[in-house]
Design a protein around this motif. Structure first.
Motif, PDB file in Angstrom:
ATOM      1  N   ARG A 107      42.071 -23.566  19.852  1.00 35.44           N
ATOM      2  CA  ARG A 107      41.278 -23.788  21.060  1.00 35.44           C
ATOM      3  C   ARG A 107      41.125 -25.265  21.355  1.00 35.44           C
ATOM      4  O   ARG A 107      40.935 -26.076  20.471  1.00 35.44           O
ATOM      5  CB  ARG A 107      39.874 -23.204  20.881  1.00 35.44           C
ATOM      6  N   VAL A 108      41.234 -25.602  22.612  1.00 33.62           N
ATOM      7  CA  VAL A 108      40.957 -26.974  23.035  1.00 33.62           C
ATOM      8  C   VAL A 108      39.778 -26.912  24.012  1.00 33.62           C
ATOM      9  O   VAL A 108      39.969 -26.721  25.206  1.00 33.62           O
ATOM     10  CB  VAL A 108      42.199 -27.614  23.701  1.00 33.62           C
ATOM     11  N   PRO A 109      38.569 -27.068  23.475  1.00 34.27           N
ATOM     12  CA  PRO A 109      37.398 -26.937  24.349  1.00 34.27           C
ATOM     13  C   PRO A 109      37.379 -28.069  25.374  1.00 34.27           C
ATOM     14  O   PRO A 109      37.696 -29.209  25.053  1.00 34.27           O
ATOM     15  CB  PRO A 109      36.210 -27.079  23.379  1.00 34.27           C
ATOM     16  N   GLY A 110      37.059 -27.720  26.602  1.00 34.01           N
ATOM     17  CA  GLY A 110      36.997 -28.737  27.643  1.00 34.01           C
ATOM     18  C   GLY A 110      38.343 -29.119  28.203  1.00 34.01           C
ATOM     19  O   GLY A 110      38.456 -30.069  28.964  1.00 34.01           O
ATOM     20  N   GLY A 111      39.391 -28.416  27.800  1.00 34.79           N
ATOM     21  CA  GLY A 111      40.711 -28.657  28.364  1.00 34.79           C
ATOM     22  C   GLY A 111      41.489 -29.731  27.639  1.00 34.79           C
ATOM     23  O   GLY A 111      40.942 -30.548  26.904  1.00 34.79           O
ATOM     24  N   ALA A 112      42.827 -29.708  27.885  1.00 32.09           N
ATOM     25  CA  ALA A 112      43.718 -30.681  27.258  1.00 32.09           C
ATOM     26  C   ALA A 112      43.421 -32.071  27.808  1.00 32.09           C
ATOM     27  O   ALA A 112      43.099 -32.229  28.975  1.00 32.09           O
ATOM     28  CB  ALA A 112      45.171 -30.310  27.526  1.00 32.09           C
ATOM     29  N   ARG A 113      43.512 -33.072  26.930  1.00 26.52           N
ATOM     30  CA  ARG A 113      43.238 -34.441  27.393  1.00 26.52           C
ATOM     31  C   ARG A 113      44.220 -35.429  26.752  1.00 26.52           C
ATOM     32  O   ARG A 113      44.692 -35.222  25.634  1.00 26.52           O
ATOM     33  CB  ARG A 113      41.802 -34.854  27.019  1.00 26.52           C
ATOM     34  N   TRP A 114      44.481 -36.519  27.478  1.00 29.60           N
ATOM     35  CA  TRP A 114      45.379 -37.545  26.943  1.00 29.60           C
ATOM     36  C   TRP A 114      44.817 -38.204  25.699  1.00 29.60           C
ATOM     37  O   TRP A 114      45.557 -38.637  24.829  1.00 29.60           O
ATOM     38  CB  TRP A 114      45.653 -38.615  28.014  1.00 29.60           C
ATOM     39  N   ARG A 115      43.481 -38.240  25.631  1.00 26.06           N
ATOM     40  CA  ARG A 115      42.909 -38.957  24.496  1.00 26.06           C
ATOM     41  C   ARG A 115      43.106 -38.228  23.168  1.00 26.06           C
ATOM     42  O   ARG A 115      42.833 -38.788  22.117  1.00 26.06           O
ATOM     43  CB  ARG A 115      41.426 -39.244  24.734  1.00 26.06           C
ATOM     44  N   TYR A 116      43.597 -37.003  23.205  1.00 26.53           N
ATOM     45  CA  TYR A 116      43.814 -36.287  21.938  1.00 26.53           C
ATOM     46  C   TYR A 116      45.225 -36.496  21.373  1.00 26.53           C
ATOM     47  O   TYR A 116      45.590 -35.898  20.378  1.00 26.53           O
ATOM     48  CB  TYR A 116      43.591 -34.776  22.115  1.00 26.53           C
ATOM     49  N   VAL A 117      46.041 -37.309  22.028  1.00 27.19           N
ATOM     50  CA  VAL A 117      47.455 -37.336  21.643  1.00 27.19           C
ATOM     51  C   VAL A 117      47.744 -38.184  20.402  1.00 27.19           C
ATOM     52  O   VAL A 117      48.800 -38.056  19.800  1.00 27.19           O
ATOM     53  CB  VAL A 117      48.355 -37.871  22.788  1.00 27.19           C
ATOM     54  N   TRP A 118      46.828 -39.071  20.008  1.00 28.38           N
ATOM     55  CA  TRP A 118      47.198 -40.077  18.997  1.00 28.38           C
ATOM     56  C   TRP A 118      47.610 -39.492  17.660  1.00 28.38           C
ATOM     57  O   TRP A 118      48.564 -39.966  17.031  1.00 28.38           O
ATOM     58  CB  TRP A 118      46.058 -41.083  18.841  1.00 28.38           C
ATOM     59  N   GLY A 119      46.870 -38.493  17.206  1.00 23.94           N
ATOM     60  CA  GLY A 119      47.237 -37.868  15.936  1.00 23.94           C
ATOM     61  C   GLY A 119      48.655 -37.313  15.978  1.00 23.94           C
ATOM     62  O   GLY A 119      49.453 -37.514  15.054  1.00 23.94           O
ATOM     63  N   SER A 120      48.972 -36.648  17.110  1.00 22.79           N
ATOM     64  CA  SER A 120      50.309 -36.051  17.232  1.00 22.79           C
ATOM     65  C   SER A 120      51.400 -37.127  17.244  1.00 22.79           C
ATOM     66  O   SER A 120      52.453 -36.950  16.653  1.00 22.79           O
ATOM     67  CB  SER A 120      50.402 -35.229  18.506  1.00 22.79           C
TER      68      SER A 120
END
Lengths: 664, 214
Positions: A25-38
């Motif tokens: 689940r990605v609460p609050g929708g997908a965001r650019w700020r979550y990309v760093w780990g990937s």
């Protein structure tokens, strides 16, 4: 297809696994700020792919490491791209890691219940730094060798066990084959395995707690696949594009093969460690010792970061504010120190000269290795050790540049300076006190000797011996000294200047110069045979036009046109310098060993006698072969001509006597 | 230790409904995502794969020789190499002689000057011409010995046997011993009565009935 998936599913649970992996689940929708780990995971995968490839062609030993990296980059198919990707992705990983860390702290993602994952992340960061450190040495070039020396010597400063840690890392008391095998095992085996292990734990724990979402109401919830994966893969693609473009258009440098006997003044750590390098250079830090600056301070910083979850727990929101302030301050400090290091290096003429030399040596080593002789079994380091083009300039700087210059510089591209007049005054550019050997023996040189003798050797008039002799003679003394303004040769040139410059002798001067230049036997120039023969007649018989007719060089320099003797002696020396193969390899070797011999300028020559104790036969050979161009031709850009800079610095307003600079 | 912190809910414990997109858009997004994900791995993998194929894809550059001026080179342009032994060293009675071939050897980035590059058998019958065989067995690449008692060449690995003229004597090897071109010379010049033995040393692919130069 579906049947196959079902078949697999019942036996392996692959569908459930995929569901688990992709339907997070990605609460609050997908965001650019979550990309760093990937992007970090992607960069690591990229490093694995390219790393395995490099491994397939790399050979860790002091005689093959540089050679195999050279072979990868300059011989193998796409080798420059694969090495470039690995080189730049490594740096990208450090940058991405810093972003990831800062974001985790700013967002408070380190707080309960994610403390363990935060610590796992710190362990991963240490492993990545370890990977970049071990990888930097593997090409076994001057750059990596000397930078890693600093690191292992810092290890030595560790309290209590320092020396043992260093010996363990090096595989012995000094650098050698085992340093490379051990660093390679760390770099390609131990550290990546640890990294994979900790990465699995890191991702597992991350999945357990989910994303740190500040604003779950921002948008409807979604799943990892495909919305977040789309953003992640776009980010990864951007990372890939950057490193690929860098690899294509800015090939990673391979400096000269590591040589403990050759100083490397351009040594710097990889740029992301520059802040630490700069920090260690502060006087206050230096005075507290390496252990303090390189071990205790970084240790404390890492300790503060690792303790952040506890700080936040104990102090609550204030703790979190404190943590955020700390990471920003740290980031700012790192940026400022890094910029300072870059700025200072860019404005440090000595460092820039060292860099130029490092590039020149590196390109030369590659140029010689590409040659049809390939690399000898003793390793590429011997190619440079026996190369006049590489060592001639160094020997010139060491032995000759206190009086002579080479195109205005000291042979290695730097202007020669001397202390200012007072203790506080800045150092000033020193005036040469002997000829500039930049064009030694070429046509211009010979033309200057024939047409412009006094001016050509005018630098000598800056010397103390010249002034002393002049002063003594002015006071009625009879000192015999070399005077470029007043000697038989100077008088001949000045006395016959009109005749030499006359139209009827223009071709004759050209022919004489051609002959004199051809007599040097310097490689790399072709001479007009007919002109040379005409010049020989002029030199020996004096077949000039007009009033000059009958004045030959040979009437004084009786050995002109002859071979330079293998066993020169002065039994038949006239009182004039021998011009037998003047400026040739044999002549120059003899001149450097015996500048005071009667066959040269005699006892009045003030040049230092270079005995084999001062300059070994091997070094004399390298120096002279460089000055006479007897080496594998090079396309490596040479040091810039500094004559204009030198002349400008010695202009009338300056403190240095100027009457002694040759006029243009 | 699930959800110990009240302010940060852990994922997976509760499952509020997820917004449902229109199927068409979702399919398009999935397609693009799939393609991009494939691309970021495919690009480095392809480049790496091509790099790995370097031994097949790259053309090798010719290396130089280091013969001093005025000296007869050890190797000529046709690939003939001068042996250290002369005609007199080969036994008159037809007993084969094992000789090491010395040549420059290029190995990746290194140039090894004048090193042993292989071994050959030389044989002469009476005043007849000198025969040269590569001592590598055409079967699977072991080296062939001369067995004095049997007066034959024999490979200890898989029992290939060859007569002294190189003809195979059993069905183990796929072809006869590989004959090498021999040229008798004087100071490097062709001369049927010369004493220098020059051999065009080559290795051939193993395990085929055809003689294919490697």
């Amino acid at each position: 297809m579906i049947a196959l998936i079902n078949w697999l599913e019942t036996r392996t649970g692959v569908k459930a696994l995929m569901h688990e992996a992709f339907n997070e689940r990605v609460p609050g929708g997908a965001r650019w700020r979550y990309v760093w780990g990937s992007t970090l995971v992607f960069t690591f995968v990229l490093q694995m792919i390219t790393g395995f490839m490099l491994w397939s062609a790399y050979s860790p030993s002091t005689r093959t490491a540089w050679e195999s990296v050279y072979h990868i980059q300059h011989e193998m198919f796409l080798g420059n791209i694969i090495r470039g990707l690995h080189h730049y992705a490594a740096q990208g990983m450090v940058v991405l890691m810093a972003i990831h860390l800062i974001q985790v702290i700013i967002d408070g993602a380190y707080k309960a219940p994610r403390e363990v994952n935060f610590w796992l992340g710190i362990v991963l960061m240490m492993i990545v730094l370890g990977l970049s450190l071990t990888g930097y040495l593997l090409p076994w070039d001057q750059k990596g060798y000397y930078a890693t020396q600093v690191t292992t010597n810092i290890m030595c400063a560790t309290p209590v066990v320092g020396r043992e840690v260093q010996v363990l890392a090096q595989g012995g008391s000094d650098y050698g084959h085992l340093t490379l095998t051990r660093f390679f095992a760390m770099h390609a085996g131990i550290l990546p395995t640890l990294l994979v292990g900790f990465l699995v734990l890191h991702i597992y724990v991350f999945r357990r707690h989910g994303l740190t979402v500040h604003d779950p109401k921002r948008a409807p919830d979604t799943t990892f696949w495909p919305d977040q994966v789309l953003k992640d893969s776009v980010a990864c693609l951007a990372v890939l594009a950057v490193v690929l473009l860098l690899a294509m258009f800015r090939a990673p440098e391979l400096s000269a093969p590591a040589d403990p006997a050759v100083k490397f003044d351009a040594a710097r750590p990889e740029w992301y460690f520059l802040f630490l390098f700069r920090f260690l250079k502060f006087h206050a830090v230096e005075s507290l010792g390496v252990t303090f600056g390189a071990i205790i301070v970084p240790g404390i910083i890492m300790g503060i970061i690792a303790a952040m979850p506890i700080t936040a727990k104990v102090l609550g929101n204030f703790g979190h504010t404190l943590n955020r302030a700390f990471i920003w301050a740290l980031a700012l400090g790192v940026v400022v120190l890094t910029l300072m290091a870059f700025y200072e290096d860019a404005n440090n003429a000595e460092h820039q000269a060292a860099l130029t030399e490092a590039h020149r040596d590196g390109q030369r080593a590659i140029e010689l290795s590409i040659g049809p002789d390939k690399i000898p079994v003793e390793g590429a380091v011997t190619l440079l050790r026996e190369d006049p083009f590489t060592h001639g300039p160094r020997l010139f700087a060491q032995h000759c540049s206190s009086c002579h210059r080479f195109n205005g510089h000291d042979g290695r591209g730097s202007l020669v300076t001397e202390a200012g007049k007072t203790d506080e005054a800045p150092s000033v550019i020193a005036a040469p006190t002997a000829a500039d050997l930049g064009g030694f023996g070429n046509r211009q040189w010979m033309t200057a000797i024939v047409m412009d003798y006094s001016n050509h050797f005018a630098w000598m008039k800056n010397s103390t011996w010249f002034r002393d002799a002049q002063a003594k003679n002015a006071a009625g003394g009879t000192v015999d000294y070399i005077n470029p303004d007043s000697s038989e040769m100077a008088d001949w040139t000045s006395g016959n200047l009109d005749a030499l410059q006359s139209a009827e002798n223009a071709d004759n001067v050209k022919a004489l110069v051609e002959f004199l230049a051809a007599e040097t036997g310097h490689a790399g120039t072709t001479y007009d045979a007919a002109l040379v023969e005409k010049g020989r007649d002029l030199a020996i018989k004096g077949s000039w036009a007009g009033a000059l007719n009958g004045t030959s060089c040979a009437s004084c320099h009786d050995t002109i046109g002859q071979d330079f003797p293998t066993q020169p002696d002065d039994s038949t020396a006239s009182s004039y310098p021998t011009l037998a193969k003047y400026a040739s390899l044999a002549w120059l070797k003899d001149f450097i060993r015996h500048p005071d011999a009667a066959r040269h300028y005699g006892a009045k020559n003030q040049m230092v006698v270079y005995s084999p104790q001062k300059l070994s036969d091997k070094n004399l050979d390298l120096l002279v072969r460089w000055l006479t161009h007897d080496y594998t031709p090079s396309t490596v850009p040479d040091y810039a001509n500094q004559l204009d800079v030198l002349n400008a610095a010695l202009a009338p307003s300056s403190s240095v006597a100027v009457e002694a600079a040759p006029k243009k | 230790m699930t959800s110990t912190s009240p302010e940060i809910p852990t994922a997976g414990s509760v499952d509020p409904p997820i917004s449902v997109e229109t199927p068409r858009r979702s399919l398009l997004v999935q397609l693009i995502t799939g393609m991009l994900s494939f691309l970021i791995i495919a690009v480095p993998s392809t480049l790496s794969g091509l790099f790995f194929l370097d031994p097949i894809l790259r053309k090798r550059k010719a290396a130089s020789d280091d013969t001093a001026d005025g000296e007869v080179p050890r190797k000529d342009e046709a690939g003939f190499v001068r042996l250290d032994v002369t005609k007199e060293a080969v036994p008159q009675d037809g007993t084969p002689l094992s000789v090491t071939v010395i040549d420059d050897h290029v190995d990746a980035w290194n140039m090894f000057r004048d090193v042993p590059v292989g071994s050959i058998w030389l044989r002469k019958v009476g005043d007849g011409p000198i025969l040269a065989f590569n001592s590598i067995c055409p079967h699977l690449g072991c080296s062939v010995d001369y067995i004095r008692e049997e007066n034959e060449f024999y490979c200890p690995c898989h029992a290939s046997a060859f007569a002294l003229d190189g003809k195979k004597m059993n069905d183990i090897p796929p072809r006869d011993l590989d004959v090498l071109e021999v040229s008798m010379r004087t100071h490097g010049q062709q001369d049927a009565n010369g004493h220098e033995i020059w051999v065009k040393f080559q290795n051939f692919q193993r395990a085929t009935s055809d003689k294919i130069v490697i």
